[in-house]
Design a protein around this motif. Sequence first.
Motif, PDB file in Angstrom:
ATOM      1  N   ALA A  24       0.834  -1.201   0.000  1.00  0.00           N
ATOM      2  CA  ALA A  24       0.000   0.000   0.000  1.00  0.00           C
ATOM      3  C   ALA A  24       0.868   1.250   0.000  1.00  0.00           C
ATOM      4  CB  ALA A  24      -0.918  -0.006   1.222  1.00  0.00           C
ATOM      5  N   GLY A  25       1.962   1.230   0.770  1.00  0.00           N
ATOM      6  CA  GLY A  25       2.864   2.373   0.830  1.00  0.00           C
ATOM      7  C   GLY A  25       3.549   2.645  -0.492  1.00  0.00           C
ATOM      8  N   VAL A  26       3.940   1.582  -1.190  1.00  0.00           N
ATOM      9  CA  VAL A  26       4.586   1.739  -2.500  1.00  0.00           C
ATOM     10  C   VAL A  26       3.603   2.337  -3.508  1.00  0.00           C
ATOM     11  CG1 VAL A  26       5.598   0.487  -4.449  1.00  0.00           C
ATOM     12  CG2 VAL A  26       6.261  -0.092  -2.105  1.00  0.00           C
ATOM     13  N   ILE A  27       2.356   1.856  -3.481  1.00  0.00           N
ATOM     14  CA  ILE A  27       1.328   2.364  -4.394  1.00  0.00           C
ATOM     15  C   ILE A  27       1.041   3.848  -4.118  1.00  0.00           C
ATOM     16  CG2 ILE A  27      -1.115   2.173  -5.041  1.00  0.00           C
ATOM     17  CD1 ILE A  27      -0.892  -0.845  -4.485  1.00  0.00           C
ATOM     18  N   LEU A  28       1.046   4.214  -2.830  1.00  0.00           N
ATOM     19  CA  LEU A  28       0.737   5.593  -2.429  1.00  0.00           C
ATOM     20  C   LEU A  28       1.977   6.474  -2.332  1.00  0.00           C
ATOM     21  CD1 LEU A  28      -1.778   4.749   0.452  1.00  0.00           C
ATOM     22  CD2 LEU A  28      -2.375   5.624  -1.817  1.00  0.00           C
ATOM     23  N   TRP A  29       3.123   5.955  -2.698  1.00  0.00           N
ATOM     24  CA  TRP A  29       4.410   6.612  -2.457  1.00  0.00           C
ATOM     25  C   TRP A  29       4.424   8.094  -2.846  1.00  0.00           C
ATOM     26  CZ3 TRP A  29       8.520   4.802   0.209  1.00  0.00           C
ATOM     27  CH2 TRP A  29       9.713   5.532   0.136  1.00  0.00           C
ATOM     28  N   ASP A  30       3.970   8.416  -4.039  1.00  0.00           N
ATOM     29  CA  ASP A  30       4.015   9.801  -4.530  1.00  0.00           C
ATOM     30  C   ASP A  30       3.048  10.725  -3.788  1.00  0.00           C
ATOM     31  OD1 ASP A  30       5.941   9.123  -6.381  1.00  0.00           O
ATOM     32  OD2 ASP A  30       4.492   8.703  -7.974  1.00  0.00           O
ATOM     33  N   LYS A  31       2.049  10.134  -3.114  1.00  0.00           N
ATOM     34  CA  LYS A  31       1.067  10.939  -2.385  1.00  0.00           C
ATOM     35  C   LYS A  31       1.457  11.146  -0.923  1.00  0.00           C
ATOM     36  CE  LYS A  31      -2.815   9.358  -5.237  1.00  0.00           C
ATOM     37  NZ  LYS A  31      -4.155   8.714  -5.229  1.00  0.00           N
ATOM     38  N   LEU A  32       2.481  10.412  -0.492  1.00  0.00           N
ATOM     39  CA  LEU A  32       2.905  10.496   0.907  1.00  0.00           C
ATOM     40  C   LEU A  32       3.981  11.568   1.084  1.00  0.00           C
ATOM     41  CD1 LEU A  32       3.163   6.673   1.713  1.00  0.00           C
ATOM     42  CD2 LEU A  32       1.309   8.228   2.348  1.00  0.00           C
ATOM     43  N   PRO A  33       3.968  12.299   2.206  1.00  0.00           N
ATOM     44  CA  PRO A  33       4.988  13.319   2.470  1.00  0.00           C
ATOM     45  C   PRO A  33       6.322  12.680   2.842  1.00  0.00           C
ATOM     46  CG  PRO A  33       3.541  13.102   4.350  1.00  0.00           C
ATOM     47  CD  PRO A  33       2.948  12.238   3.270  1.00  0.00           C
ATOM     48  N   THR A  34       7.377  13.468   2.781  1.00  0.00           N
ATOM     49  CA  THR A  34       8.705  12.932   3.114  1.00  0.00           C
ATOM     50  C   THR A  34       8.826  12.608   4.598  1.00  0.00           C
ATOM     51  OG1 THR A  34       9.524  15.206   3.347  1.00  0.00           O
ATOM     52  CG2 THR A  34       9.844  14.124   1.208  1.00  0.00           C
ATOM     53  N   GLN A  35       8.088  13.344   5.437  1.00  0.00           N
ATOM     54  CA  GLN A  35       8.065  13.077   6.878  1.00  0.00           C
ATOM     55  C   GLN A  35       6.689  12.529   7.250  1.00  0.00           C
ATOM     56  OE1 GLN A  35      10.673  13.443   9.312  1.00  0.00           O
ATOM     57  NE2 GLN A  35      11.766  13.424   7.371  1.00  0.00           N
ATOM     58  N   MET A  36       6.672  11.344   7.864  1.00  0.00           N
ATOM     59  CA  MET A  36       5.428  10.646   8.187  1.00  0.00           C
ATOM     60  C   MET A  36       5.160  10.672   9.693  1.00  0.00           C
ATOM     61  SD  MET A  36       4.336   9.144   5.244  1.00  0.00           S
ATOM     62  CE  MET A  36       3.600   7.543   5.600  1.00  0.00           C
ATOM     63  N   PRO A  37       3.905  10.856  10.091  1.00  0.00           N
ATOM     64  CA  PRO A  37       3.567  10.806  11.522  1.00  0.00           C
ATOM     65  C   PRO A  37       3.762   9.388  12.064  1.00  0.00           C
ATOM     66  CG  PRO A  37       1.585  10.812  10.193  1.00  0.00           C
ATOM     67  CD  PRO A  37       2.725  11.064   9.245  1.00  0.00           C
ATOM     68  N   MET A  38       4.424   9.282  13.203  1.00  0.00           N
ATOM     69  CA  MET A  38       4.709   7.961  13.768  1.00  0.00           C
ATOM     70  C   MET A  38       4.308   7.831  15.237  1.00  0.00           C
ATOM     71  SD  MET A  38       5.839   6.075  11.369  1.00  0.00           S
ATOM     72  CE  MET A  38       6.421   4.686  12.307  1.00  0.00           C
ATOM     73  N   HIS A  39       4.030   8.965  15.872  1.00  0.00           N
ATOM     74  CA  HIS A  39       3.664   8.891  17.299  1.00  0.00           C
ATOM     75  C   HIS A  39       2.653   9.972  17.629  1.00  0.00           C
ATOM     76  CE1 HIS A  39       4.104   9.178  21.726  1.00  0.00           C
ATOM     77  NE2 HIS A  39       4.402   7.899  21.635  1.00  0.00           N
ATOM     78  N   TRP A  40       1.688   9.585  18.454  1.00  0.00           N
ATOM     79  CA  TRP A  40       0.641  10.518  18.872  1.00  0.00           C
ATOM     80  C   TRP A  40       0.679  10.693  20.379  1.00  0.00           C
ATOM     81  CZ3 TRP A  40       0.498   7.460  14.703  1.00  0.00           C
ATOM     82  CH2 TRP A  40      -0.023   7.970  13.515  1.00  0.00           C
ATOM     83  N   GLY A  41       0.447  11.920  20.844  1.00  0.00           N
ATOM     84  CA  GLY A  41       0.425  12.202  22.266  1.00  0.00           C
ATOM     85  C   GLY A  41      -0.911  11.840  22.888  1.00  0.00           C
ATOM     86  N   PRO A  42      -1.053  12.032  24.202  1.00  0.00           N
ATOM     87  CA  PRO A  42      -2.290  11.676  24.914  1.00  0.00           C
ATOM     88  C   PRO A  42      -3.530  12.391  24.388  1.00  0.00           C
ATOM     89  CG  PRO A  42      -0.504  12.086  26.459  1.00  0.00           C
ATOM     90  CD  PRO A  42      -0.015  12.508  25.122  1.00  0.00           C
ATOM     91  N   THR A  43      -3.353  13.592  23.792  1.00  0.00           N
ATOM     92  CA  THR A  43      -4.493  14.348  23.280  1.00  0.00           C
ATOM     93  C   THR A  43      -4.779  14.053  21.812  1.00  0.00           C
ATOM     94  OG1 THR A  43      -3.050  16.226  22.743  1.00  0.00           O
ATOM     95  CG2 THR A  43      -4.109  16.223  24.910  1.00  0.00           C
ATOM     96  N   GLY A  44      -4.033  13.102  21.226  1.00  0.00           N
ATOM     97  CA  GLY A  44      -4.275  12.731  19.839  1.00  0.00           C
ATOM     98  C   GLY A  44      -3.496  13.525  18.821  1.00  0.00           C
ATOM     99  N   GLU A  45      -2.637  14.431  19.280  1.00  0.00           N
ATOM    100  CA  GLU A  45      -1.834  15.232  18.361  1.00  0.00           C
ATOM    101  C   GLU A  45      -0.530  14.505  18.027  1.00  0.00           C
ATOM    102  OE1 GLU A  45      -1.190  19.046  20.058  1.00  0.00           O
ATOM    103  OE2 GLU A  45      -3.311  19.609  20.062  1.00  0.00           O
ATOM    104  N   VAL A  46      -0.114  14.637  16.767  1.00  0.00           N
ATOM    105  CA  VAL A  46       1.136  14.013  16.322  1.00  0.00           C
ATOM    106  C   VAL A  46       2.312  14.705  17.002  1.00  0.00           C
ATOM    107  CG1 VAL A  46       2.606  13.472  14.353  1.00  0.00           C
ATOM    108  CG2 VAL A  46       0.118  13.434  14.092  1.00  0.00           C
ATOM    109  N   ASP A  47       3.176  13.920  17.665  1.00  0.00           N
ATOM    110  CA  ASP A  47       4.342  14.512  18.319  1.00  0.00           C
ATOM    111  C   ASP A  47       5.636  13.787  17.954  1.00  0.00           C
ATOM    112  OD1 ASP A  47       4.051  12.145  19.664  1.00  0.00           O
ATOM    113  OD2 ASP A  47       3.728  13.021  21.643  1.00  0.00           O
ATOM    114  N   GLY A  48       5.574  12.978  16.897  1.00  0.00           N
ATOM    115  CA  GLY A  48       6.768  12.280  16.443  1.00  0.00           C
ATOM    116  C   GLY A  48       6.675  11.929  14.967  1.00  0.00           C
ATOM    117  N   TYR A  49       7.772  12.154  14.235  1.00  0.00           N
ATOM    118  CA  TYR A  49       7.779  11.891  12.792  1.00  0.00           C
ATOM    119  C   TYR A  49       8.965  11.004  12.418  1.00  0.00           C
ATOM    120  CZ  TYR A  49       4.384  15.707  12.335  1.00  0.00           C
ATOM    121  OH  TYR A  49       3.264  16.497  12.445  1.00  0.00           O
ATOM    122  N   ALA A  50       8.864  10.380  11.252  1.00  0.00           N
ATOM    123  CA  ALA A  50       9.960   9.559  10.713  1.00  0.00           C
ATOM    124  C   ALA A  50       9.943   9.702   9.202  1.00  0.00           C
ATOM    125  CB  ALA A  50       9.782   8.102  11.117  1.00  0.00           C
TER     126      ALA A  50
END
Length: 220
Positions: A24-50
């Motif tokens: 799925a990631g390969v198919i969507l590759w061009d639509k995905l940003p260079t930095q991807m959300p990888m961790h969410w905080g207790p309030t649901g906000e993204v606080d870590g990227y990869a």
Amino acid sequence: MKMIKENKLKLVLVSLVTLLPILAGVILWDKLPTQMPMHWGPTGEVDGYASKAFAVFFMPVFMVVMLWICIFVSSFDKKNREHNKKANTAVWWIIPSLSIIMNSMVYLTAMGKGVSAGAIMTFSMGLLFVVIGNYMPKVKQNYTLGVKVKWTLESEANWNATHRLAGKLWFFGGFGVMLLAFLPETVLFLCFFAVMLPMVIIPVVYSWRFSKKENKNENN
């Protein structure tokens, strides 16, 4: 090792399903940003990227490694071979299911689809608890699955009684967790643990009390 040899096709299947997010990631590759959300905080906000490569390739591969480790370890448990087959099959599918859910959450958030990561994860975890709770009373005494505390491992009667209770708690508690997915993310984290703690603590306390009662009866 015998369990692995007897389930080669199943192992290949669950491994491929776990790796499916890579496709799925390969198919969507061009639509995905260079930095991807990888961790969410207790309030649901993204606080870590990869990096995109890390999110698409590393995470599914890591999940497959975890799957193989779990299956490899459980294959050395002689009592594990006596499990209810349906319960054992359900356990095999836990990590593949988590791989698809977690990576779908990452991809959808990365593409700005406006999904609630906390709601998706909470609902999915609740559904998982319902499935596990349904099979808990059918899992026979072993060293790899279930409520593995001193008292359940020492007594088969304790194991069976504890898992009957735990099965009900996890089954109905799972539905409770699924309902939490509709709460605001600001309180979702605390409510999740408020439901989870009794599901974990009550079976352990019950097992301890059952052991005390069992020992008392033996001494009389």
